[in-house]
Design a protein around this motif. Structure first.
Motif, short mmCIF file in Angstrom:
data_model
loop_
_atom_site.label_atom_id
_atom_site.label_comp_id
_atom_site.label_asym_id
_atom_site.label_seq_id
_atom_site.Cartn_x
_atom_site.Cartn_y
_atom_site.Cartn_z
N ARG A 198 67.78 56.26 -76.56
CA ARG A 198 66.85 57.38 -76.42
C ARG A 198 66.16 57.26 -75.06
N GLU A 235 63.97 53.81 -73.94
CA GLU A 235 63.30 53.18 -75.07
C GLU A 235 64.23 52.12 -75.66
N HIS A 271 59.57 50.53 -73.05
CA HIS A 271 60.29 51.47 -72.20
C HIS A 271 59.80 51.42 -70.76
N ARG A 296 63.52 53.52 -80.55
CA ARG A 296 62.18 54.10 -80.50
C ARG A 296 61.16 53.34 -81.35
N LYS A 328 57.99 51.68 -79.52
CA LYS A 328 56.64 52.16 -79.78
C LYS A 328 55.72 51.03 -80.19
#
Length: 228
Positions: free
Chosen positions: A142, A150, A166, A154, A158
């Motif tokens: 992604r 990323e 990222h 993800r 995160k």
């Protein structure tokens, strides 16, 4: 065309359910008609319209999902399902709910009957049992609009920390491989087993990778991601 898939989140057609999501009443009331309008443009513009429905502890009645499936069938739309999560884990209420288990059995049966459900039976079975599976997150890289990768996926990116992030920006490297090597050097190899998220975009390709012959023979496997 510049667009090959349009994904809209729609958990229910029930106005009360939509109101519980704090959607403005006027928007909630007009949403089904807006989706119908978009669905009618698929053939003309060559894209596929998909809905994404999140299963929550408050909405486990099969009747509501049957209504959503009928809506999709009437408008040439496919719908994917995923469990509500918190910190990448399915919420506890779902993991201990007999109603959740029964609902997934119902969706599996509807899938076999030809309902327009996006995803293979293997994915729906994994979502039903919520058992860990071997995840290969780098199958679906992604990239953010600014070029940030990323890595490795993800959910981990995160969360931050040493497992992923990222900070690796593809625009700063001469090639994909160079950026990928830098990400691996910074964060290490991507994990090969994961028991956190059950997001379809990661689970489905990983199940296909682990059991390709089994899943290729199932209706609604990765081929359903293709536009058209």
């Amino acid at each position: 065309p510049l667009l090959n898939r349009l994904i809209i989140s729609l958990d229910s057609l029930n106005p009360a359910d939509l109101a519980a999501l704090n959607l403005p009443a006027a928007y909630a009331a007009s949403l089904p008609e807006t989706i119908r309008h978009a669905a009618a443009l698929q053939k003309e513009h060559g894209f596929r319209l998909l809905l994404n429905a999140v299963i929550t502890p408050q909405n486990l009645q099969p009747q509501g999902y049957d209504q959503l499936l009928q809506f999709c069938a009437e408008n040439n739309i496919r719908v994917s399902f995923s469990p509500q999560s918190f910190n990448n884990l399915p919420v506890y209420e779902l993991t201990v709910s007999p109603a959740y288990h029964s609902l997934l059995q119902h969706l599996l049966r509807r899938k076999r009957e030809g309902a327009p459900i996006l995803g293979s039976p293997a994915y729906l079975q994994t979502m039903q049992t919520l058992q860990p599976y071997n995840c290969y997150p780098t199958l679906i890289p992604r990239i953010l609009p600014n070029g940030d990768l990323e890595y490795p996926c993800r959910p981990i990116a995160k969360a931050g920390g040493e497992q992923g992030g990222h900070e690796i920006n593809l625009l700063q490297y001469p090639s994909w491989q160079a950026a990928w090597d830098a990400a691996q050097k910074r964060y290490g190899e991507a994990p090969s087993a994961c028991n956190s998220c059950f997001q379809q975009c990661y689970a489905e390709p990983s199940l296909m990778q682990a059991h390709p012959l089994q899943n290729l023979s199932q209706p609604g496997s990765l081929s359903t991601y293709a536009p058209g």
